[in-house]
Enzyme design. Structure first.
Site, PDB file in Angstrom:
ATOM      1  N   HIS A   1      15.031  46.557   4.605  1.00  0.00           N
ATOM      2  CA  HIS A   1      14.844  46.071   5.974  1.00  0.00           C
ATOM      3  C   HIS A   1      14.039  47.103   6.768  1.00  0.00           C
ATOM      4  O   HIS A   1      14.294  48.304   6.688  1.00  0.00           O
ATOM      5  CB  HIS A   1      16.218  45.856   6.620  1.00  0.00           C
ATOM      6  CG  HIS A   1      16.175  45.583   8.088  1.00  0.00           C
ATOM      7  ND1 HIS A   1      16.805  46.401   9.014  1.00  0.00           N
ATOM      8  CD2 HIS A   1      15.579  44.589   8.796  1.00  0.00           C
ATOM      9  CE1 HIS A   1      16.609  45.915  10.219  1.00  0.00           C
ATOM     10  NE2 HIS A   1      15.866  44.820  10.126  1.00  0.00           N
TER      11      HIS A   1
ATOM     12  N   HIS B   1       8.110  49.544  15.521  1.00  0.00           N
ATOM     13  CA  HIS B   1       9.520  49.184  15.587  1.00  0.00           C
ATOM     14  C   HIS B   1       9.878  48.862  17.039  1.00  0.00           C
ATOM     15  O   HIS B   1      10.060  49.769  17.854  1.00  0.00           O
ATOM     16  CB  HIS B   1      10.377  50.337  15.075  1.00  0.00           C
ATOM     17  CG  HIS B   1      11.773  49.951  14.711  1.00  0.00           C
ATOM     18  ND1 HIS B   1      12.550  49.132  15.500  1.00  0.00           N
ATOM     19  CD2 HIS B   1      12.548  50.255  13.641  1.00  0.00           C
ATOM     20  CE1 HIS B   1      13.731  48.950  14.937  1.00  0.00           C
ATOM     21  NE2 HIS B   1      13.761  49.633  13.805  1.00  0.00           N
TER      22      HIS B   1
END
Length: 396
Positions: free
Chosen positions: A88, A136
């Protein structure tokens, strides 16, 4: 609020003497690996076959393929009848290259993950002045560089590992067009490996075997969330035409479940499986740093990624629970800090294999890539904490 942010920023400078640097390509491609001949795992437990039909297959033995995705047993198995273990947010690291950023989900980069047996790489993509960038949540928080550079490194790995089928899953954070993604896939050269379904716009129970994908050299499957499928770029698939996911916003180890979370158009996991969608089991937990600010849960990672089936939160228990509820094993699993557990042991058990030809990851902090959270320096973690709090407060 500005004065608090200013005070924290000053504290950051006093503690570190430098500002945290963004994660770039140089930091993303370092790692420590040691070769092992095989990964010994228990094959006790479930290895449930999917309701699937493989495309017509020639003998892989006759094609000279000795192993597919680290096992000869997987060569004659259809792609959707294999559990692919995934990293992930695979491009977002918690290591020296990011000053141990608390936003990082992995200790090791994508090619190290591939060496260790990970076969699904997930990442978030943002538009930065017309460039597709791996960021992110925000590029000010954690920037892993251009998507095209990352894809080029994965292609280089695939060039040198011709018996491996790899899956990429991208979050299309800024709703870019499929043509924008095609440009970087083709620019990196990785599109040459792209597998094309006969009808990429709808789910299918008929996938080729890993051996056939390897023989044809069309051994990259790419899913992108929030794109419209285009026959012009048939190797880029819209994720929720083919995959359903369990919940991903989990804040406690008791929160893992097997209920369909996305796509909303499917009534239940059972409905999605009947429609030919492949299950993706999200198995990563977050912890609350501040109200409304979550970070990957590193503290409980050895419980979370454990292949055991006895403790709430164990990866092995979650997988077995979903197998019982669905009647099929998950096609994909996503975890944080993949080297802990190690997570790949659960996939090996579900697939009923003892893997060969992998490299084990050894964890140590050496100034390039850290392998385990407990080896991170206190100074580095203090810098990371202050930097993250500064950013989080600035976003409020």
């Amino acid at each position: 609020m500005p004065s608090l942010i200013s005070s924290l920023a000053t504290a950051l400078l006093l503690v570190s003497g430098i500002c945290a640097i963004p994660q770039g390509p140089s930091g993303a491609e370092s790692g420590i690996v040691s070769a092992v001949s095989a990964a010994s795992v228990s094959t006790a437990g479930v290895a449930v076959s999917q309701a699937t039909t493989a495309s017509p297959s020639s003998s892989n033995a006759a094609s000279g393929i000795s192993a597919c995705n680290n096992s000869p047993l997987l060569c004659d198995r259809a792609y959707n009848n294999v559990t692919h273990m995934g990293a992930h947010d695979s491009s977002f690291l918690r290591d020296a290259s990011t000053s141990d950023s608390l936003a990082g989900n992995q200790y090791f980069n994508a090619t190290v993950a591939l060496d260790a047996g990970i076969r699904l790489l997930q990442a978030q993509v943002h538009d930065v002045n017309g460039t597709l960038q791996l960021c992110h949540t925000s590029c000010n928080l954690l920037d892993a560089g251009p998507l095209q550079d990352w894809l080029a490194k994965i292609k280089f790995w695939m060039d040198n590992n011709p018996n491996e089928v790899v899956t990429i899953l991208l979050v299309n954070s800024d709703n870019k067009l499929v043509s924008d993604y095609a440009a970087v896939f083709e620019g990196s050269g990785i599109s040459t490996y792209g597998y094309q379904l006969s009808n990429g716009s709808s789910a299918s129970n008929t996938w080729p075997t890993l051996g056939d994908m390897i023989t044809s050299n069309k051994r990259l499957v790419t899913f992108i969330a929030s794109i419209d499928y285009s026959p012009t770029y048939p190797y880029l698939l819209s994720e929720f035409d083919h995959v359903f996911e369990t919940a991903y916003n989990v804040l406690s180890l008791s929160g893992f479940n097997c209920t369909l979370d996305r796509p909303k158009g499917q009534g239940s996991a059972g409905d999605a499986i009947s429609a030919g969608l492949m299950p993706l089991m999200n198995h990563f937990a977050d912890s609350l740093l501040l109200q409304g600010v979550q970070i990957p849960d590193e503290t409980d990672i050895d419980i979370t990624n454990s292949p055991d089936t006895s403790t709430t939160g164990n990866l092995g228990l979650h997988a077995d629970t979903c197998v019982k509820q669905w009647g099929v094993k998950p096609t994909f699993i996503l975890v944080d800090f993949f080297d802990h557990g190690p997570a790949i042991d659960t996939a090996d058990r579900l697939n009923g294999i003892t893997a060969t030809g992998r490299k084990s990851v050894s964890g140590e902090s050496n100034g390039s890539t850290s392998g385990a959270g407990e080896n991170h320096s206190p100074m580095g973690m203090n810098v990371a904490l202050i930097a993250f709090v500064v950013f989080a407060l600035a976003m409020i």
